[in-house]
Motif scaffolding. Structure first.
Motif, PDB file in Angstrom:
ATOM      1  N   LYS A  15       5.230  -2.344  -8.715  1.00 46.83           N
ATOM      2  CA  LYS A  15       5.181  -0.880  -8.754  1.00 46.83           C
ATOM      3  C   LYS A  15       5.772  -0.415 -10.085  1.00 46.83           C
ATOM      4  CE  LYS A  15       3.962  -0.317  -4.325  1.00 46.83           C
ATOM      5  NZ  LYS A  15       2.690   0.310  -3.901  1.00 46.83           N
ATOM      6  N   THR A  48       8.017   1.209 -12.039  1.00 44.45           N
ATOM      7  CA  THR A  48       9.281   1.948 -12.122  1.00 44.45           C
ATOM      8  C   THR A  48      10.184   1.195 -13.095  1.00 44.45           C
ATOM      9  OG1 THR A  48      11.100   2.910 -10.837  1.00 44.45           O
ATOM     10  CG2 THR A  48      10.367   0.718 -10.186  1.00 44.45           C
ATOM     11  N   GLU A  85       0.809  -1.221   0.000  1.00 42.78           N
ATOM     12  CA  GLU A  85       0.000   0.000   0.000  1.00 42.78           C
ATOM     13  C   GLU A  85       0.840   1.269   0.000  1.00 42.78           C
ATOM     14  OE1 GLU A  85      -2.542  -0.570   3.357  1.00 42.78           O
ATOM     15  OE2 GLU A  85      -3.717  -2.143   2.355  1.00 42.78           O
ATOM     16  N   LYS A  86       2.129   1.149   0.196  1.00 40.48           N
ATOM     17  CA  LYS A  86       2.985   2.335   0.209  1.00 40.48           C
ATOM     18  C   LYS A  86       3.003   3.019  -1.146  1.00 40.48           C
ATOM     19  CE  LYS A  86       6.550   1.303   3.612  1.00 40.48           C
ATOM     20  NZ  LYS A  86       6.145   2.290   4.627  1.00 40.48           N
ATOM     21  N   SER A  87       3.161   4.326  -1.134  1.00 35.81           N
ATOM     22  CA  SER A  87       3.349   5.038  -2.398  1.00 35.81           C
ATOM     23  C   SER A  87       4.738   4.714  -2.922  1.00 35.81           C
ATOM     24  CB  SER A  87       3.228   6.549  -2.185  1.00 35.81           C
ATOM     25  OG  SER A  87       4.430   7.057  -1.650  1.00 35.81           O
ATOM     26  N   ILE A  88       4.828   4.706  -4.226  1.00 36.17           N
ATOM     27  CA  ILE A  88       6.097   4.304  -4.832  1.00 36.17           C
ATOM     28  C   ILE A  88       7.224   5.240  -4.415  1.00 36.17           C
ATOM     29  CG2 ILE A  88       5.623   5.583  -6.960  1.00 36.17           C
ATOM     30  CD1 ILE A  88       7.012   3.224  -8.424  1.00 36.17           C
ATOM     31  N   THR A  89       6.929   6.512  -4.259  1.00 35.01           N
ATOM     32  CA  THR A  89       7.953   7.492  -3.881  1.00 35.01           C
ATOM     33  C   THR A  89       8.508   7.215  -2.492  1.00 35.01           C
ATOM     34  OG1 THR A  89       6.619   9.072  -5.115  1.00 35.01           O
ATOM     35  CG2 THR A  89       8.457   9.949  -3.847  1.00 35.01           C
ATOM     36  N   ASN A  90       7.609   7.028  -1.531  1.00 36.44           N
ATOM     37  CA  ASN A  90       8.070   6.759  -0.174  1.00 36.44           C
ATOM     38  C   ASN A  90       8.780   5.419  -0.082  1.00 36.44           C
ATOM     39  OD1 ASN A  90       6.952   9.134   0.703  1.00 36.44           O
ATOM     40  ND2 ASN A  90       5.044   8.194   1.384  1.00 36.44           N
TER      41      ASN A  90
END
Length: 218
Positions: A138, A140, A107-112
DNA sequence: AGCCAGGACTGAG
DNA sequence: CTCAGTCATGGC
């Protein structure tokens, strides 16, 4: 945009030539994460042996890694090279992921997520992106030495571009699609290993032989 | 017999 | 920030 179309054409050429690669070569999330560390600057064949050894010691999970001795780990992964460093790196990343269940990371954002991975000692941009893309789906784009070499030869990139510059180049010029990112990087690796490293095969290179890209070669 | 693999960190300039 | 030095085994 033109570059956009060309990147898609290159993808299609590689896909036609090699077919889908279905990466990552590993089943569980833990195995993918462990493999991402072990393959740092190392031939995948050597990594496979290390993974086999870990499996037979029941160490192919981040929980068992966290609670195992450094000594046993480094003994198992000897064939993958840098075994002292990598044993510690496995410990660090196991400690990170074992803090919570996987759902938290999903559930984390890809940035964090990415910046947390990068703050772990031994996790650089390629390893972080490999984990994000192949273990967590994710979106990337994974950059490696092959990617830089091949696309420099095709005249899309300068001689020694930074990781982030190259990544921006792809992210800005192809569809943000996990499946595409997954296959594209895998195809680049396949192509590099199978064609561009061996002189005879390179004369049949699907990229260099395409009229579209031929003229770009110096 | 070298050379190099699906990198990352460190210290120096 | 750019860059050599370091980590290390096994395949070709």
């Amino acid at each position: 945009m033109n570059v956009c179309r060309e990147l898609n054409q290159i993808y299609d050429l590689l896909l036609d030539r090699y077919g889908p690669q279905y990466w990552w070569p590993g089943k569980t999330r833990d195995e993918i994460i462990i493999g991402a560390i072990l393959t740092q600057n190392t031939n995948w064949k050597n990594v496979e042996k290390a993974i086999d050894n870990l499996k037979s010691e029941n160490l192919l999970s981040l929980h068992s890694i966290e609670h195992s001795s450094l000594d046993l780990i480094s003994k198992c992964i000897r064939s993958s090279g840098y075994y002292n460093q990598k044993a510690k790196r496995l410990k660090s990343i196991a400690r990170y992921f074992n803090q919570y269940g996987y759902q938290v990371f999903i559930e984390k954002s890809i940035t964090n997520f990415r910046s947390e991975l990068l703050s772990i000692n031994g996790i650089g941009p390629e390893t972080a992106d490999s984990i994000l893309l192949y273990a967590f789906d994710k979106p990337t784009f994974v950059i490696d030495a092959y990617t830089k070499r091949i696309f420099h030869r095709l005249d899309f990139l300068p001689r020694s571009p930074s990781y982030d510059d190259v990544q921006r180049f792809y992210m800005n010029n192809i569809q943000k699609d996990v499946k595409l990112f997954n296959e594209y990087h895998a195809l680049i690796v396949r192509h590099a290993k199978e064609c561009c490293q061996k002189i005879p095969q390179c004369s049949n290179c699907v990229l260099l032989n395409s009229c579209k890209f031929k003229k770009k070669i110096v």
